[in-house]
Motif scaffolding. Structure first.
Motif, PDB file in Angstrom:
ATOM      1  N   LEU A 184       0.534  34.332  44.799  1.00 54.30           N
ATOM      2  CA  LEU A 184      -0.650  33.490  44.650  1.00 54.30           C
ATOM      3  C   LEU A 184      -1.392  33.361  45.973  1.00 54.30           C
ATOM      4  O   LEU A 184      -2.624  33.495  46.032  1.00 54.30           O
ATOM      5  CB  LEU A 184      -0.244  32.112  44.126  1.00 54.30           C
ATOM      6  CG  LEU A 184      -1.368  31.063  44.047  1.00 54.30           C
ATOM      7  CD1 LEU A 184      -2.449  31.511  43.077  1.00 54.30           C
ATOM      8  CD2 LEU A 184      -0.802  29.703  43.651  1.00 54.30           C
ATOM      9  N   MET A 185      -0.647  33.119  47.048  1.00 57.13           N
ATOM     10  CA  MET A 185      -1.283  32.961  48.348  1.00 57.13           C
ATOM     11  C   MET A 185      -1.886  34.286  48.830  1.00 57.13           C
ATOM     12  O   MET A 185      -2.959  34.311  49.427  1.00 57.13           O
ATOM     13  CB  MET A 185      -0.265  32.440  49.370  1.00 57.13           C
ATOM     14  CG  MET A 185       0.297  31.075  49.040  1.00 57.13           C
ATOM     15  SD  MET A 185      -0.970  29.827  48.699  1.00 57.13           S
ATOM     16  CE  MET A 185      -1.736  29.710  50.308  1.00 57.13           C
ATOM     17  N   ALA A 186      -1.191  35.400  48.545  1.00 48.67           N
ATOM     18  CA  ALA A 186      -1.712  36.699  48.961  1.00 48.67           C
ATOM     19  C   ALA A 186      -3.004  37.033  48.228  1.00 48.67           C
ATOM     20  O   ALA A 186      -3.974  37.516  48.828  1.00 48.67           O
ATOM     21  CB  ALA A 186      -0.667  37.788  48.716  1.00 48.67           C
ATOM     22  N   ILE A 187      -3.038  36.749  46.926  1.00 41.09           N
ATOM     23  CA  ILE A 187      -4.253  37.017  46.147  1.00 41.09           C
ATOM     24  C   ILE A 187      -5.400  36.132  46.612  1.00 41.09           C
ATOM     25  O   ILE A 187      -6.540  36.586  46.754  1.00 41.09           O
ATOM     26  CB  ILE A 187      -3.967  36.803  44.648  1.00 41.09           C
ATOM     27  CG1 ILE A 187      -3.009  37.887  44.137  1.00 41.09           C
ATOM     28  CG2 ILE A 187      -5.263  36.824  43.844  1.00 41.09           C
ATOM     29  CD1 ILE A 187      -2.507  37.639  42.731  1.00 41.09           C
ATOM     30  N   SER A 188      -5.095  34.856  46.862  1.00 38.32           N
ATOM     31  CA  SER A 188      -6.149  33.951  47.334  1.00 38.32           C
ATOM     32  C   SER A 188      -6.654  34.368  48.712  1.00 38.32           C
ATOM     33  O   SER A 188      -7.857  34.310  48.985  1.00 38.32           O
ATOM     34  CB  SER A 188      -5.626  32.519  47.375  1.00 38.32           C
ATOM     35  OG  SER A 188      -4.573  32.386  48.319  1.00 38.32           O
ATOM     36  N   GLN A 189      -5.744  34.831  49.572  1.00 35.42           N
ATOM     37  CA  GLN A 189      -6.155  35.271  50.899  1.00 35.42           C
ATOM     38  C   GLN A 189      -7.020  36.517  50.815  1.00 35.42           C
ATOM     39  O   GLN A 189      -8.029  36.639  51.516  1.00 35.42           O
ATOM     40  CB  GLN A 189      -4.912  35.565  51.750  1.00 35.42           C
ATOM     41  CG  GLN A 189      -5.193  35.642  53.238  1.00 35.42           C
ATOM     42  CD  GLN A 189      -5.339  34.284  53.867  1.00 35.42           C
ATOM     43  OE1 GLN A 189      -4.381  33.539  53.972  1.00 35.42           O
ATOM     44  NE2 GLN A 189      -6.531  33.930  54.290  1.00 35.42           N
ATOM     45  N   ALA A 190      -6.630  37.470  49.946  1.00 34.94           N
ATOM     46  CA  ALA A 190      -7.433  38.681  49.773  1.00 34.94           C
ATOM     47  C   ALA A 190      -8.809  38.351  49.198  1.00 34.94           C
ATOM     48  O   ALA A 190      -9.829  38.893  49.637  1.00 34.94           O
ATOM     49  CB  ALA A 190      -6.694  39.668  48.865  1.00 34.94           C
ATOM     50  N   GLY A 191      -8.834  37.446  48.203  1.00 34.43           N
ATOM     51  CA  GLY A 191     -10.125  37.040  47.643  1.00 34.43           C
ATOM     52  C   GLY A 191     -11.007  36.356  48.671  1.00 34.43           C
ATOM     53  O   GLY A 191     -12.224  36.605  48.732  1.00 34.43           O
TER      54      GLY A 191
END
Length: 233
Positions: free
Chosen positions: A59-66
């Motif tokens: 979740l954090m990785a996806i939010s960071q990439a977004g």
């Protein structure tokens, strides 16, 4: 007319805004996970402690990439608006080319920083180097001694199926000549965590989740350069 000094100042201001936005997104998401469910009287809120560790990291990785994509698009849009006032088409193209090149470097720097902070932290080298595990250590190749070093991400026992490893080749003075990354699966039998295969011309590391890693001995000049560029090693 957009002067070079003004352009550089706006470029740096845009960089500051981009970095602050990317850094602020993860804590903002955590705060929303606490605030939003009570507001809507949700009885089973998706809070971080209700997620597995892998799911929370994803979740954090996806939010960071977004956040990175949104921030870079905003940065490019803002700089395109700033350079649109330049009367000369050739000068405008020059500014925009410089902006795109700078944005690529900025995104690379942010990705490297995020990888260093949140990526695997390699350790327990003695365990991985042991002849009873992956058989690294000091090796002689045609009369030349190299230090073959393997360090691992030391996963939790339940994550033993994807232990990410860092394989380094050093000369007798301790200088890194080559570096690669691969994975082993401790839970799937010896075929998924075989020791290094060493011959007179190369080191081969069986990779559980991709093509096997092969490093020629002696390592090439490209291997030396590659070991010093983050994300290419």
């Amino acid at each position: 007319m957009l002067r070079p000094g003004t352009y550089v100042r706006r470029l740096l201001l845009g960089t500051l805004c981009t970095v602050l936005f990317v850094v602020a997104v993860p804590p903002a998401i955590l705060i929303l996970l606490f605030i939003v469910p009570p507001l809507f009287d949700v009885r089973t809120p998706v809070l971080m402690w209700h997620l597995s560790e892998d799911a929370s990291w994803n979740l954090m990785a996806i939010s960071q990439a977004g956040a990175l994509i949104i921030a870079l698009l905003g940065f490019l849009a803002r700089m395109a608006r700033e350079t649109s006032v330049v009367a000369s088409p050739s000068l405008r193209r020059g500014y925009r080319t410089a902006t795109v090149a700078y944005a690529l470097l900025l995104s690379y720097g942010l990705i490297v920083s995020a990888t260093s902070l949140f990526g695997p932290q390699y350790g327990r080298c003695e365990f991985y180097n042991s002849p009873t595990t992956l058989n690294a250590g000091r090796k002689d190749f045609n009369g030349v001694t190299y230090e073959i070093r393997i360090c691992g991400s030391n996963p939790r026992p339940q994550d033993g199926d994807n232990d990410q490893l860092e394989l380094s080749v050093l000369d007798e003075h301790g200088e890194t000549l080559a570096r690669r990354h691969y994975s082993v699966n401790w839970q799937a039998g010896i075929s998924f965590h075989e020791p290094l295969q060493i011959d007179d011309e190369a080191i081969i590391a069986p990779n559980a989740f991709g093509p096997d890693i092969r490093i020629p001995i002696p390592p090439s000049r490209f291997d030396w350069i590659r070991a010093r560029i983050p994300l290419l090693d």
